[in-house]
Write an enzyme that holds these catalytic residues in place. Structure first.
Site, PDB file in Angstrom:
ATOM      1  N   ASP A   1      -0.910   9.055   2.898  1.00  0.00           N
ATOM      2  CA  ASP A   1       0.144   8.195   3.428  1.00  0.00           C
ATOM      3  C   ASP A   1      -0.324   7.347   4.591  1.00  0.00           C
ATOM      4  O   ASP A   1       0.029   6.164   4.686  1.00  0.00           O
ATOM      5  CB  ASP A   1       1.336   9.058   3.855  1.00  0.00           C
TER       6      ASP A   1
ATOM      7  N   HIS B   1       1.538  -3.505   6.128  1.00  0.00           N
ATOM      8  CA  HIS B   1       2.401  -3.917   7.230  1.00  0.00           C
ATOM      9  C   HIS B   1       1.931  -3.366   8.561  1.00  0.00           C
ATOM     10  O   HIS B   1       2.279  -3.872   9.621  1.00  0.00           O
ATOM     11  CB  HIS B   1       3.838  -3.453   6.965  1.00  0.00           C
TER      12      HIS B   1
ATOM     13  N   LYS C   1       0.849  -1.188   0.000  1.00  0.00           N
ATOM     14  CA  LYS C   1       0.000   0.000   0.000  1.00  0.00           C
ATOM     15  C   LYS C   1       0.890   1.246   0.000  1.00  0.00           C
ATOM     16  O   LYS C   1       2.015   1.182   0.483  1.00  0.00           O
ATOM     17  CB  LYS C   1      -0.909  -0.012   1.231  1.00  0.00           C
TER      18      LYS C   1
ATOM     19  N   LYS D   1      -0.327  -9.274  12.650  1.00  0.00           N
ATOM     20  CA  LYS D   1      -1.282 -10.175  13.305  1.00  0.00           C
ATOM     21  C   LYS D   1      -1.536  -9.786  14.751  1.00  0.00           C
ATOM     22  O   LYS D   1      -2.658  -9.874  15.240  1.00  0.00           O
ATOM     23  CB  LYS D   1      -0.767 -11.605  13.233  1.00  0.00           C
TER      24      LYS D   1
ATOM     25  N   LYS E   1       3.289  14.358  11.281  1.00  0.00           N
ATOM     26  CA  LYS E   1       4.727  14.266  11.508  1.00  0.00           C
ATOM     27  C   LYS E   1       5.229  15.472  12.302  1.00  0.00           C
ATOM     28  O   LYS E   1       4.547  16.494  12.403  1.00  0.00           O
ATOM     29  CB  LYS E   1       5.467  14.195  10.171  1.00  0.00           C
TER      30      LYS E   1
ATOM     31  N   HIS F   1      -3.806   3.213   6.025  1.00  0.00           N
ATOM     32  CA  HIS F   1      -3.731   2.393   7.232  1.00  0.00           C
ATOM     33  C   HIS F   1      -4.864   2.618   8.235  1.00  0.00           C
ATOM     34  O   HIS F   1      -5.476   1.666   8.713  1.00  0.00           O
ATOM     35  CB  HIS F   1      -2.396   2.630   7.940  1.00  0.00           C
TER      36      HIS F   1
ATOM     37  N   GLU G   1       3.620  11.089  14.839  1.00  0.00           N
ATOM     38  CA  GLU G   1       5.042  10.739  14.855  1.00  0.00           C
ATOM     39  C   GLU G   1       5.873  11.950  15.251  1.00  0.00           C
ATOM     40  O   GLU G   1       5.557  13.083  14.878  1.00  0.00           O
ATOM     41  CB  GLU G   1       5.491  10.264  13.472  1.00  0.00           C
TER      42      GLU G   1
END
Length: 464
Positions: free
Chosen positions: A223, A166, A136, A170, A326, A228, A204
């Site tokens: 992004d 990512h 992605k 899991k 950010k 996500h 972040e």
């Protein structure tokens, strides 16, 4: 899978994330007989590629068992590199024909290059059993995602396409699902009867860090939120699936996505901002527009926030606020579920009746339940107590978890095609509003918590 082919093998993603993740997976002895092949545009030989693989695998050997150490060594010594342009007619097809199948092809490439590489393949060029693995963001818009889906479906069936995220390792996924569906304390309460709002943060403290080439064309909304956080939202909101098998879980994720939208009054439903010069710890951060490779005329946001509505009986009326940015004061990666006040607080209690909050950490994986109790000195005064727990963390790195599913042929945590398209459908009107300057571009100082007028810029105590 017999062979893992990494396209973009000489790139940053492969060296920094993909190979270390693979190394840790191999170290656990889970990849018997795997052949690794790298391909890229740089004119490397096998020795240069083997050096890169060995460097990435070096830190994995210490924790490996005997079988894992042997597999690490075998793959390092046997791996090969091919210099080729994957967008050239026939180049990738020729390479696939030479490899031992079945093959998993990992496109560690920009979306536009992945699209072109797939377009030059014909169905007869793709051996049976091949799995196509795409990072992605999946496409750059709804139109491009739809086009890429059509291209891929001509080559392999849907269950052989892995659109990997990512971010959804899991441990993250199953911590959320286990917490929600295995606890009677939470499951009946997670609805619009009891929840006031849900906030999903990915703040972040890192700034641009030399990624202008990608980030300045993407921004925080594409992004992180599109790629996500919408998926994290779906996991937080979905109804209980009958099983945790691939179809049941992904059907329920898709149901949430189809019900999700952003109010078209974008001035109220979304915000964006860009950092100015400031200081984070002992680092001086320049103004974003002064960062090397940035085009100020693009008005790229480094902090974005959207309020998403999920229009179904469970969540109608509850705002889901997704925020990522950010160069902020401190990392903040969590889901915060704020509950409605009690229906009646007995007269006589003093102090502040603060809302109950459930905080689920997305890295590190932690859990906090914030509740009101009586204070230490006055039995009539409310005080705050925090119940804390550490959640299970995976033994694998995020890309190791991704590759484990790919190599085992398990699409459970891959993003299904219709869901990838819905992510773009949700955010594309917001992107257009930002492009048209409907949503003002605000500013915040690097090292701050964000624009002072945003409720999400409050200073919560960070999760441990």
């Amino acid at each position: 899978m017999r062979t893992l082919l990494i396209l973009g093998a000489s790139g940053d993603l492969t060296g920094r994330l993909l190979l270390p993740g693979l190394g840790k997976l191999i170290a656990q002895g889970k990849t018997s007989g795997l052949k690794l092949v790298g391909a890229g545009t740089r004119d490397w030989d096998d020795a240069r590629w083997q050096e890169r693989v060995s460097g990435a695998f070096a830190s994995c050997a210490g924790a490996a068992n005997d079988n894992g150490r042997r597999q690490l060594l075998d793959i390092q010594q046997d791996t090969q590199y091919r210099a080729l342009d994957v967008t050239a007619e026939g180049a990738l097809a020729k390479l696939l024909a030479e490899l031992d199948g079945p093959v998993a092809v990992f496109f560690a490439l920009p979306p536009a290059v992945s699209q072109k590489a797939c377009e030059v393949l014909r169905p007869e060029d793709v051996p049976e059993g091949t799995r196509l693995v795409l990072e992605k963001p999946f496409g750059t818009s709804l139109e491009s995602a739809e086009l890429l889906n059509k291209t891929l479906m001509k080559l392999v069936p849907e269950d052989h396409i892995h659109r990997v995220d990512h971010f959804l390792g899991k441990a993250t996924v199953f911590n959320i699902l286990g917490l929600r569906f295995a606890n009677r304390l939470f499951e009946p309460l997670l609805s619009n009867d009891h929840v006031a709002k849900v906030e999903i943060f990915y703040d972040e403290s890192l700034a641009l860090e030399g990624r202008a080439r990608y980030y300045d064309g993407a921004g925080a909304l594409r992004d992180m939120i599109q790629s996500h956080l919408l998926h994290v939202m779906a996991l937080t909101a979905l109804n209980p699936p009958a099983t945790l098998k691939e179809r049941d879980l992904r059907d329920h994720i898709g149901s949430v996505m189809r019900a999700a939208s952003v109010d078209p009054d974008f001035v109220k439903s979304t915000r964006r901002a860009r950092y100015t010069a400031g200081r984070i710890g002992n680092r001086d951060i320049p103004d974003y527009t002064a960062e090397q490779g940035v085009d100020p005329s693009r008005k790229t946001e480094t902090l974005a926030e959207v309020e998403v509505s999920i229009n179904n009986s469970r969540w109608s009326g509850v705002p889901f606020i997704l925020r990522s940015g950010k160069a902020l004061a401190m990392p903040k990666k969590e889901v915060i579920i704020t509950f409605k006040p009690v229906n009646h607080l007995p007269v006589g209690f003093k102090g502040i009746d603060s809302p109950t909050r459930l905080r689920i950490g997305l890295g590190p994986e932690t859990l906090q339940l914030e509740v009101d109790v009586i204070g230490p000195n006055d039995l009539f005064t409310l005080d705050r107590a925090v119940l804390e727990a550490d959640l299970h963390t995976a033994d694998l790195l995020p890309y190791g978890e991704v590759l484990d599913g790919v190599l085992r042929g398990d699409p459970l945590l891959s993003v299904r095609g219709d869901i990838a398209e819905d992510c773009w459908r949700i955010v594309e009107p917001v992107l257009q509003a930002c492009k048209n300057d409907v949503v003002p571009l605000e500013e915040y100082k690097a090292g701050s918590t964000g624009p002072s007028g945003w409720d999400t810029s409050r200073s919560d105590t960070p999760l441990p």
